[in-house]
Design a protein around this motif. Sequence first.
Motif, PDB file in Angstrom:
ATOM      1  N   ILE A 183       0.947  -1.311  -0.019  1.00  0.00           N
ATOM      2  CA  ILE A 183      -0.043  -0.001   0.110  1.00  0.00           C
ATOM      3  C   ILE A 183       1.007   1.305  -0.125  1.00  0.00           C
ATOM      4  CG2 ILE A 183      -1.554   1.351   1.417  1.00  0.00           C
ATOM      5  CD1 ILE A 183      -2.778  -1.092  -0.169  1.00  0.00           C
ATOM      6  N   LEU A 184       2.010   1.204   0.631  1.00  0.00           N
ATOM      7  CA  LEU A 184       2.749   2.576   0.698  1.00  0.00           C
ATOM      8  C   LEU A 184       3.302   2.664  -0.643  1.00  0.00           C
ATOM      9  CD1 LEU A 184       4.632   4.560   1.871  1.00  0.00           C
ATOM     10  CD2 LEU A 184       6.388   2.996   2.602  1.00  0.00           C
ATOM     11  N   ARG A 185       3.663   1.650  -1.474  1.00  0.00           N
ATOM     12  CA  ARG A 185       4.382   1.789  -2.650  1.00  0.00           C
ATOM     13  C   ARG A 185       3.264   2.295  -3.622  1.00  0.00           C
ATOM     14  NH1 ARG A 185       9.475  -0.672  -3.878  1.00  0.00           N
ATOM     15  NH2 ARG A 185       8.959  -0.061  -6.096  1.00  0.00           N
ATOM     16  N   GLU A 186       1.874   1.593  -3.565  1.00  0.00           N
ATOM     17  CA  GLU A 186       0.888   2.391  -4.187  1.00  0.00           C
ATOM     18  C   GLU A 186       0.381   3.918  -4.093  1.00  0.00           C
ATOM     19  OE1 GLU A 186      -2.616  -0.391  -3.867  1.00  0.00           O
ATOM     20  OE2 GLU A 186      -1.544  -2.254  -4.614  1.00  0.00           O
ATOM     21  N   PHE A 187       0.639   4.014  -2.678  1.00  0.00           N
ATOM     22  CA  PHE A 187       0.444   5.602  -2.555  1.00  0.00           C
ATOM     23  C   PHE A 187       1.213   6.302  -2.905  1.00  0.00           C
ATOM     24  CE2 PHE A 187       1.122   8.839   0.650  1.00  0.00           C
ATOM     25  CZ  PHE A 187      -0.023   9.519   0.899  1.00  0.00           C
ATOM     26  N   LEU A 188       2.664   6.065  -3.035  1.00  0.00           N
ATOM     27  CA  LEU A 188       3.529   6.792  -3.603  1.00  0.00           C
ATOM     28  C   LEU A 188       3.569   7.198  -4.999  1.00  0.00           C
ATOM     29  CD1 LEU A 188       6.780   5.533  -1.825  1.00  0.00           C
ATOM     30  CD2 LEU A 188       5.479   7.615  -0.965  1.00  0.00           C
ATOM     31  N   ALA A 189       2.910   6.103  -5.847  1.00  0.00           N
ATOM     32  CA  ALA A 189       2.570   6.129  -7.064  1.00  0.00           C
ATOM     33  C   ALA A 189       1.524   6.648  -7.644  1.00  0.00           C
ATOM     34  CB  ALA A 189       2.527   4.714  -7.622  1.00  0.00           C
ATOM     35  N   ALA A 190       0.566   6.850  -6.556  1.00  0.00           N
ATOM     36  CA  ALA A 190      -0.811   7.343  -6.769  1.00  0.00           C
ATOM     37  C   ALA A 190      -0.615   8.969  -6.627  1.00  0.00           C
ATOM     38  CB  ALA A 190      -1.931   7.003  -5.898  1.00  0.00           C
TER      39      ALA A 190
ATOM     40  N   ASP B 198       2.292  10.389  -7.140  1.00  0.00           N
ATOM     41  CA  ASP B 198       3.171  10.514  -8.025  1.00  0.00           C
ATOM     42  C   ASP B 198       4.393  11.554  -7.338  1.00  0.00           C
ATOM     43  OD1 ASP B 198       5.061  10.580 -10.371  1.00  0.00           O
ATOM     44  OD2 ASP B 198       3.938  12.152 -11.239  1.00  0.00           O
ATOM     45  N   LEU B 199       4.853  10.980  -6.208  1.00  0.00           N
ATOM     46  CA  LEU B 199       5.716  11.869  -5.328  1.00  0.00           C
ATOM     47  C   LEU B 199       7.242  11.880  -5.726  1.00  0.00           C
ATOM     48  CD1 LEU B 199       4.683  11.066  -1.596  1.00  0.00           C
ATOM     49  CD2 LEU B 199       3.978  13.318  -3.099  1.00  0.00           C
ATOM     50  N   PRO B 200       7.916  12.813  -5.695  1.00  0.00           N
ATOM     51  CA  PRO B 200       9.289  12.612  -5.933  1.00  0.00           C
ATOM     52  C   PRO B 200       9.987  11.938  -4.786  1.00  0.00           C
ATOM     53  CG  PRO B 200       8.629  14.855  -5.016  1.00  0.00           C
ATOM     54  CD  PRO B 200       7.484  13.911  -5.295  1.00  0.00           C
ATOM     55  N   PRO B 201      11.407  11.717  -4.742  1.00  0.00           N
ATOM     56  CA  PRO B 201      11.950  11.069  -3.685  1.00  0.00           C
ATOM     57  C   PRO B 201      11.599  11.990  -2.341  1.00  0.00           C
ATOM     58  CG  PRO B 201      13.538  11.290  -5.634  1.00  0.00           C
ATOM     59  CD  PRO B 201      12.117  11.905  -5.993  1.00  0.00           C
ATOM     60  N   ALA B 202      11.263  11.213  -1.150  1.00  0.00           N
ATOM     61  CA  ALA B 202      10.746  11.731   0.010  1.00  0.00           C
ATOM     62  C   ALA B 202      11.626  11.457   1.106  1.00  0.00           C
ATOM     63  CB  ALA B 202       9.400  11.350   0.056  1.00  0.00           C
ATOM     64  N   PHE B 203      11.198  12.159   2.451  1.00  0.00           N
ATOM     65  CA  PHE B 203      11.477  11.831   3.741  1.00  0.00           C
ATOM     66  C   PHE B 203      10.403  11.081   4.107  1.00  0.00           C
ATOM     67  CE2 PHE B 203      13.691  16.254   3.545  1.00  0.00           C
ATOM     68  CZ  PHE B 203      15.124  15.528   3.094  1.00  0.00           C
ATOM     69  N   PHE B 204      11.018   9.910   5.273  1.00  0.00           N
ATOM     70  CA  PHE B 204       9.887   9.080   5.731  1.00  0.00           C
ATOM     71  C   PHE B 204      10.237   8.975   7.089  1.00  0.00           C
ATOM     72  CE2 PHE B 204      10.096   7.749   1.452  1.00  0.00           C
ATOM     73  CZ  PHE B 204       8.945   7.389   1.257  1.00  0.00           C
ATOM     74  N   ILE B 205       9.205   9.087   7.945  1.00  0.00           N
ATOM     75  CA  ILE B 205       9.209   8.851   9.515  1.00  0.00           C
ATOM     76  C   ILE B 205       8.104   7.639   9.693  1.00  0.00           C
ATOM     77  CG2 ILE B 205       8.604   9.751  11.797  1.00  0.00           C
ATOM     78  CD1 ILE B 205       9.339  12.482  10.746  1.00  0.00           C
ATOM     79  N   GLY B 206       8.665   6.560  10.035  1.00  0.00           N
ATOM     80  CA  GLY B 206       7.846   5.547  10.385  1.00  0.00           C
ATOM     81  C   GLY B 206       7.988   4.793  11.555  1.00  0.00           C
ATOM     82  N   ASN B 207       7.014   4.551  12.488  1.00  0.00           N
ATOM     83  CA  ASN B 207       7.052   4.140  13.659  1.00  0.00           C
ATOM     84  C   ASN B 207       6.434   2.657  13.667  1.00  0.00           C
ATOM     85  OD1 ASN B 207       4.614   4.359  16.428  1.00  0.00           O
ATOM     86  ND2 ASN B 207       7.007   3.642  16.606  1.00  0.00           N
ATOM     87  N   SER B 208       7.296   1.527  14.202  1.00  0.00           N
ATOM     88  CA  SER B 208       6.639   0.332  14.238  1.00  0.00           C
ATOM     89  C   SER B 208       6.743  -0.344  13.106  1.00  0.00           C
ATOM     90  CB  SER B 208       5.570   0.295  15.407  1.00  0.00           C
ATOM     91  OG  SER B 208       5.526  -1.085  15.929  1.00  0.00           O
TER      92      SER B 208
END
Length: 265
Positions: free
Chosen positions: A76-83, A85-95
């Motif tokens: 779902i994360l990959r689909e979200f980024l594609a939907a 059309d985000l450029p390279p991003a920063f990510f903050i992920g918990n657990s």
Amino acid sequence: MPSADLSSGSVHYSECGHGVPLVLLHANPGDSQDFEAVIPALSKSYRVLALDWPGYGQSTMPPQPGSASVLLYYKILREFLAALDLPPAFFIGNSIGGNAAARLAIESPELVRALVLVAPGGFTPHNFLSRTFCKVQGSSFSIAPHRFASMYLKQRTSTTEAMLRRASTVQATTERVVLNRAMWRSFARPESDLRQTAHSIKAPTLLLFGQRDPAIPANKDGKVAARCILSAQFVALPCGHASFAEVPELFLAEVEPFLARCSNA
């Protein structure tokens, strides 16, 4: 909240600010509101997008919640980024959010500018006790969401109090408990383990663990993560599982300079 129609259904997210995208990924259970204490500060410098994982917050429940896994959320994360059309991003992920973000950096490094992994899953050196705990949490004998959250959220703030209220209400419904248990079963399977592949992470990485976190301990999982991601910066904060909600000022004191350095690199 805006939404994206993905393979699991409608996935909602909040968005504020401008600049380099900064994607926030919450734990299981949880929702995008878990980051409310830090979004105002972060959105002054970045385009902050806080996701509701399928089945949580305002996102629809996945079609088979009892079969959900860490790989579903990664998909779902990959689909979200594609939907979007985000450029390279920063990510903050918990657990589990940290697990998905780290996996993205391993498999698609071109999409990741930097990582902030907050008590990320995937670095547990499993033994009989840890596997048994995952098995129990994945069964009808699991600890109720509110009770478990009250164990791993060690600092009480307005944000953690709101998290505990959601854990005792919207996250305690039958469907969400089924989803939560499925995720716990997934945590003990090889699909969740990042220890053999995390060495390939090249993105700048900040590891934030809680000194009092009983779920993903700093002195155990944290040390493993630091060994696996050789260039990572490791910080242990005086809190439990969710430093951004428990000690937001200390969290921002680590995260903002780190992201600023990465922005200027």
